[in-house]
Design an enzyme around this catalytic site. Structure first.
Site, PDB file in Angstrom:
ATOM      1  N   ASP A   8       0.796  -1.221   0.047  1.00 13.38           N
ATOM      2  CA  ASP A   8       0.129  -0.187  -0.033  1.00 13.38           C
ATOM      3  C   ASP A   8       1.073   1.239   0.015  1.00 13.38           C
ATOM      4  O   ASP A   8       2.242   1.024   0.488  1.00 13.38           O
ATOM      5  CB  ASP A   8      -0.862  -0.096   1.118  1.00 13.38           C
ATOM      6  CG  ASP A   8      -1.427   1.291   1.486  1.00 13.38           C
ATOM      7  OD1 ASP A   8      -2.223   1.617   0.333  1.00 13.38           O
ATOM      8  OD2 ASP A   8      -1.491   1.821   2.600  1.00 13.38           O
ATOM      9  N   ASP A  10       0.039   5.075   0.968  1.00  9.45           N
ATOM     10  CA  ASP A  10      -0.188   6.144   1.944  1.00  9.45           C
ATOM     11  C   ASP A  10      -0.060   5.142   3.342  1.00  9.45           C
ATOM     12  O   ASP A  10      -1.284   4.432   3.512  1.00  9.45           O
ATOM     13  CB  ASP A  10      -1.582   6.867   1.639  1.00  9.45           C
ATOM     14  CG  ASP A  10      -1.562   7.775   0.192  1.00  9.45           C
ATOM     15  OD1 ASP A  10      -0.230   8.019   0.024  1.00  9.45           O
ATOM     16  OD2 ASP A  10      -2.316   7.818  -0.302  1.00  9.45           O
TER      17      ASP A  10
END
EC number: 3.1.3.83
Length: 181
Positions: A8, A10
């Site tokens: 991922d 952020d």
């Protein structure tokens, strides 16, 4: 076949800042650069899979996302590190505007982007991992039999109480890498 680590963006690679798209607001999480470099050196494909609802909401454009990803690559290159691919979903089923208001298969927790990356890079899921700071980041990995780690950066500390699957918990991206290498 290739082994991969699906990341991922952020809250995992960079410090969580709501709807990040400005280069001047970008900041790597502690140890992220070193972690990515170690993954590169150990022949893992490093693949980012990210929801970018800010595009759907009209806060910024896909071009701004691409520009930020180019900046990330440029920063990593200074340390002989790189990300092999960025995949992102610009849609939102409720808050999207125009063509971006869409119930799609690419927005996590759906697994459309994972499936595309697995095919594009000929990934051996049994030798691969996923890392994120939200359970919704990891559900598509679990659905594809990819070992998953929840990091305590970003939203991880809030999300950990909701773990019900066979996910592992680790401090940050760097600590994850030291566990698998």
């Amino acid at each position: 076949m290739n082994k991969a680590v699906f990341l991922d963006r952020d809250g995992t690679i960079n410090v969580e800042k709501n709807y990040l798209y400005k280069i001047e607001d970008f900041e790597f999480t502690e140890g992220a650069v070193e972690a990515i470099k170690l993954l590169n050196q150990n022949e893992y494909k490093v693949i980012v899979i990210s929801n970018q609802a800010g595009v759907a909401r009209g806060y910024y454009t896909e071009e701004a996302v691409d520009k930020l990803h180019e900046y990330i690559q440029k920063q990593l290159k200074k340390y002989d590190a790189h990300i092999d691919a960025f995949y992102y979903c610009p849609h939102h089923p409720i808050h999207g505007v125009g063509k971006y208001k869409l119930q799609c298969k690419c927005r996590k927790p759906e697994d459309g982007l994972y499936k595309r990356a697995i095919k594009d890079f000929n990934i051996d899921v049994e030798k691969s991992y996923a890392v994120g700071d939200k359970l919704s980041d990891l559900i598509p990995a679990v659905d594809n039999n990819i070992k998953s780690f929840l990091v305590m950066t970003g939203y991880g500390k809030e999300e950990v109480k909701n773990i019900k699957t066979d996910m592992r918990i680790t401090k940050n991206l760097y600590s994850f890498v030291t566990e698998i290498i």
